[in-house]
Structure formats: C-alpha cells, structure tokens
Motif scaffolding. Sequence first.
Motif, PDB file in Angstrom:
ATOM      1  N   PRO A  49      -3.203  -0.552   5.752  1.00 28.33           N
ATOM      2  CA  PRO A  49      -3.245  -0.077   4.346  1.00 28.33           C
ATOM      3  C   PRO A  49      -4.578   0.512   3.900  1.00 28.33           C
ATOM      4  O   PRO A  49      -5.404   0.411   4.894  1.00 28.33           O
ATOM      5  CB  PRO A  49      -3.233  -1.643   3.578  1.00 28.33           C
ATOM      6  N   CYS A  50      -4.599   1.641   2.845  1.00 28.03           N
ATOM      7  CA  CYS A  50      -5.557   2.245   2.722  1.00 28.03           C
ATOM      8  C   CYS A  50      -6.901   1.345   2.191  1.00 28.03           C
ATOM      9  O   CYS A  50      -7.979   2.007   2.660  1.00 28.03           O
ATOM     10  CB  CYS A  50      -5.334   3.500   1.521  1.00 28.03           C
ATOM     11  N   GLY A  51      -6.527   0.498   1.749  1.00 27.56           N
ATOM     12  CA  GLY A  51      -7.864  -0.547   1.383  1.00 27.56           C
ATOM     13  C   GLY A  51      -8.710  -0.956   2.363  1.00 27.56           C
ATOM     14  O   GLY A  51      -9.687  -1.444   2.506  1.00 27.56           O
ATOM     15  N   CYS A 101      -5.356   2.716  -3.077  1.00 25.27           N
ATOM     16  CA  CYS A 101      -4.333   3.018  -3.932  1.00 25.27           C
ATOM     17  C   CYS A 101      -4.061   2.087  -4.957  1.00 25.27           C
ATOM     18  O   CYS A 101      -4.760   0.759  -4.786  1.00 25.27           O
ATOM     19  CB  CYS A 101      -2.908   2.954  -2.990  1.00 25.27           C
ATOM     20  N   CYS A 118       0.944  -1.168  -0.150  1.00 20.50           N
ATOM     21  CA  CYS A 118       0.069   0.027   0.026  1.00 20.50           C
ATOM     22  C   CYS A 118       0.828   1.302   0.093  1.00 20.50           C
ATOM     23  O   CYS A 118       1.862   1.378   0.738  1.00 20.50           O
ATOM     24  CB  CYS A 118      -0.933   0.065   1.192  1.00 20.50           C
ATOM     25  N   ILE A 119       0.670   2.165  -0.934  1.00 20.25           N
ATOM     26  CA  ILE A 119       1.434   3.554  -0.945  1.00 20.25           C
ATOM     27  C   ILE A 119       0.706   4.472  -0.221  1.00 20.25           C
ATOM     28  O   ILE A 119       1.390   5.588  -0.004  1.00 20.25           O
ATOM     29  CB  ILE A 119       1.685   3.934  -2.519  1.00 20.25           C
ATOM     30  N   ARG A 120      -0.521   4.360   0.185  1.00 18.00           N
ATOM     31  CA  ARG A 120      -1.024   5.638   1.115  1.00 18.00           C
ATOM     32  C   ARG A 120      -1.495   5.038   2.509  1.00 18.00           C
ATOM     33  O   ARG A 120      -2.797   4.955   2.663  1.00 18.00           O
ATOM     34  CB  ARG A 120      -2.486   5.914   0.408  1.00 18.00           C
ATOM     35  N   CYS A 131      -3.486  -1.712  -3.108  1.00 22.01           N
ATOM     36  CA  CYS A 131      -4.672  -2.174  -2.574  1.00 22.01           C
ATOM     37  C   CYS A 131      -5.776  -2.673  -3.717  1.00 22.01           C
ATOM     38  O   CYS A 131      -6.826  -3.577  -3.513  1.00 22.01           O
ATOM     39  CB  CYS A 131      -5.301  -1.277  -1.637  1.00 22.01           C
TER      40      CYS A 131
HETATM   41 ZN   LIG Z   1      -3.260   1.155  -0.322  1.00 20.07          ZN
END
Ligand SMILES: [Zn+2]
Length: 522
Positions: free
Chosen positions: A42-44, A51, A20-22, A54
Amino acid sequence: MAQPLAREVAEEVAKLNGVCIRPVALRRLDLVTGKDEIIDVPCGATLESKCPSCAKRNRQLRMAQCREGWHLTEEPVVSPDAATEEQRWLVEFRADMQARRDAAERAGEETQDWDAVLAGLDEEINAAGMRGKIVGRTAPKRIRSTRRRQDAPNLPKRKMASTTLGRTFEAVDGQVYRPSLFVTLTLPSYGKVRDGVPVDPETYDYQRAARDALHFSKLVDRFVQNLRRVAGYDVQYFATVEPQKRLAPHLHMAIRGTLPRAEVKQIAAATYHQVWWPQTNEVRFEGEHLPVWEEEAGYLDPDTGELLPTWDQALDDLDADAEPLHLIRFGDQVDAKGVLAGTPDSDQCIRYLSKYLTKSLGEGLDNPAQRHHTARFVEALRYEPCSPTCPNWLRYGVQPKGAKPGMTPGRCRSKAHKPEHLGYAGRRVLVSRKWSNKTLAEHKQDRRTWVLEALGQADEPTDPHRYVWRPVRPGDPDLAPVGMRLLRSVAERQRWRAHLRELETRASGQDLSATEEEGRAA
Ligand SMILES: [Zn+2]
Ligand SMILES: [Zn+2]
C-alpha cells in the motif's frame, strides 16, 4: 475504449473497500519456501504518498488514538527512559529495513521504494528527539545567552505536580466530572483577507506569513512548555496542524485536564519564539553570480575566492547586539472550550481534529484568486531559508550546514518550499508522550505490525535473510494490470472481513463495535 473505464470502476470499488488504489508492486523471493511472487505494498507504507484509502485508514487510527488519551482517568504507564527506548526501537527497526534494502541492492535491483521507507523512518527518528541522521554526527548544543532565553516571565507559575491528569469536580449529586479542553490557536494577521484571499496582495505581508509558517512548530513547542508551567502538571495533548483558507497553518489541540479560559489566552499571548539565524536582508549572490564549490574547502566567494563563513561560524558571528532573524507569536484569535468525556461534543471535536488528515495543506483551494494567492506564498518561500541546511543560505553569503557540491539557492528540495506544504514541513499530528494509556511496548508493537502489514509481511520475528525484495520491472509478464490487482486486493479484503465476522460471532462478550471499527480501519 473499455479498459480505462474498467480501471476506474476497479478504483471506485477499491476505495469503497478501503483498499489502496496506488499500490507499489514489489517482487518478493522467500528463501525458505522458494516462492517468488509479486506483492502489492500500500502506498501509505512509504509514509509519504497516501491515496484516499491509506489516508482514511491513517485517520481512523489517529481518531482511536485521540479518543484513547483525552479523558484518561488513570496515569498512563510510561517507563522512565521511554524516549530513549522509543529511539532505540526506531533505530533497530530502521536497521532491519536497511538490511532488506541492502539485500535488494546486492541482488542488483533498484531500491527507490525501500529508500522511501527509510527516508520516512529517518524523519520519525529525528522527530523522536534525536539530532541528525543515524549516520551523521551530532553537534554539541549551542549555549544561549540569557538575553536569548525565551521563557515568558509574565506568566503565573504553579508548583509542578507529578501527574498527567487534570482535576476532577464533584457535582452535588456526587457525580464526578473530568473536564478537558479543546483549544484552537491561529497566527496573526498579515493583511486584510476576504474569502481566504488578501484584499490587497501588494501590501499583504507574504514574507512574515512565510516565516511564521516555517517556524510554526517551534512556537507550538513553546506554547506547550508555558502551558505546563502555568497548569502545574505534566499536561498531555493530541494536536493537529491544519491550513486556514488564507494558507496560514493553525492548530487544534485536545488537552487532557482543564485551565481557566482566560489563562489559556494569557499563555498564548505571552508565548513567542525567536529565530537566532544569520540575517538575510542583503542578497549577496543570485542568478549566475553564485558561490563556487571547492573540494575539501567549501563554498567560495566567486569574486574574491574567499571561503564563505560556515554555518557555525555565521552563528558565532552573531554578536550580543544581534536581532533575531524572526520573531513569531500567535494571533489574537484564541479559542478554548471545555469538553466533557463521553459527550457527543467530545466525539465531534475528535472528528474535527482529524478532519484534515486526509488532505494536504495546500489542497482544495481552487479559484483563480486563491491560485494566485498560493503562487505568491510559494514565491515568498522560495528564497527563505527553511533550515540550517537550506541551500538558500548561499544567497546571503553563508555556507549551509553540511554544505555539499551542487547546492543552488532557490532550488531547495525540502518539503517546506512545496505548494502542498506551504512552509510547514512538520508533522500534521502532534501527540505528547504520555497521551494514551497504552504501554510503550504496545505502541511499538502496533506501529511495527502496521508498517509490516502495509509492506505485505506477517509480523514474525524478523529474519533479515529470509526475503529478497526487488522492484518489478516494467513489462514484467507476471504483473497484472492495475485494475485487476485492485480487484484482487478487494477480494482478499472481503475474505478477511468474512473471517473477522466469523470470529465475532464465535467470541462471546466481546466489544463488537470496537472490533468493527478495527475492521474498518484495517
Ligand atoms: Zn494507498
Ligand atoms: Zn530550504
């Protein structure tokens, strides 16, 4: 100068590794061990923002699910009260999450990240067939007059068999074939379109396009009902809703079992949905001239001081001669093709079905004409009531359902009005209950484990009092720069993969490709 670059590199590396990058940083205090650390969620996990990593992971899970159910040869195991059981599970899980949120609040901390998770769960709870929010009341169902019934009487009706599997065909050589269907349904034309853009925006029927998008999911429900009636068995499906270039939602549906193509077309043509809502052709209040809120009464007419009709009253006032606010049907373009299990063709369909899951409905359309088209569409949606609770009802002199102070027409915050949703606020993936051959318990466990993993927690029996979660304050000295956090997650991911490979070499007779896929998905 070097730093932003380093972060970009870290993002690229993270993407390549499916990290995850956010990430959302949360502080977690373990009351058992006393360990207080920062965890990247993770943003997901919020079920809202996703992102690329995710979104990709989500897509892979969905592809696995689609593959699992399409050409099933045995009836899926579903307990009779499955729906209620799933609802109960969701509610329990939500209570669990609520406890954690409340703990964070008691600790005097911000709760917006938990709230996002809860909001996502509320949506799922509603989608699971429960009306209203957990804390809300449920209204008795409205009785419809026969004139308002929406079944399509001109369709053939077969006797219902209690199976979810389609027919099989035996070839001369004795081989058994189990054909399935891949169906694409679109909405009608709203005016001539070239390259996804109206040739004449002035005559393009934006209002109809907006309303069709708002009520699209109801039409899909009707289609499934009619499909089951005609097919004569409990047809199961896995479907995704995608945008066409002209911005209308359309539907791809993998259907277990098969019907003659002509019948699928006949069903699509006979399917319709009527929206029995109050009329909106008269704008009664706009600009500064708006209904006024009075405590313990509701919204009043600003000129006469009279109470505006409530949502229920407005529905009661629809008399026998009333016309539906909107009538929605599919367009003529219906595509149905047969697909055989295990063929490259079926793999192709599954990839195609999930292609758009990593994109939002309004994404990737970027020339000036398309931007202009999007803007017109969003404008058409602006004052269109999206649901009984939409503040836009005030514009037409009706109190929205569940009216509360501060509602302003044109300022509805529901997803449906947003450019990235373009009227369709429903789920992007629609899966019927008896699609896959997993027991409900397995599905539940999968979901629970996934969400908890995403929250950075091991899926142990939950002790709601074990962890105290708090958001990380800006400037917290323990919070590393995001680039470094990403690289740390990458390292962790690689360790985990190495571990997985080790297990693979140790295990014998295991389905390696399946494990690899799980690894990629994870
Ligand atoms: Zn993410
Ligand atoms: Zn709205």
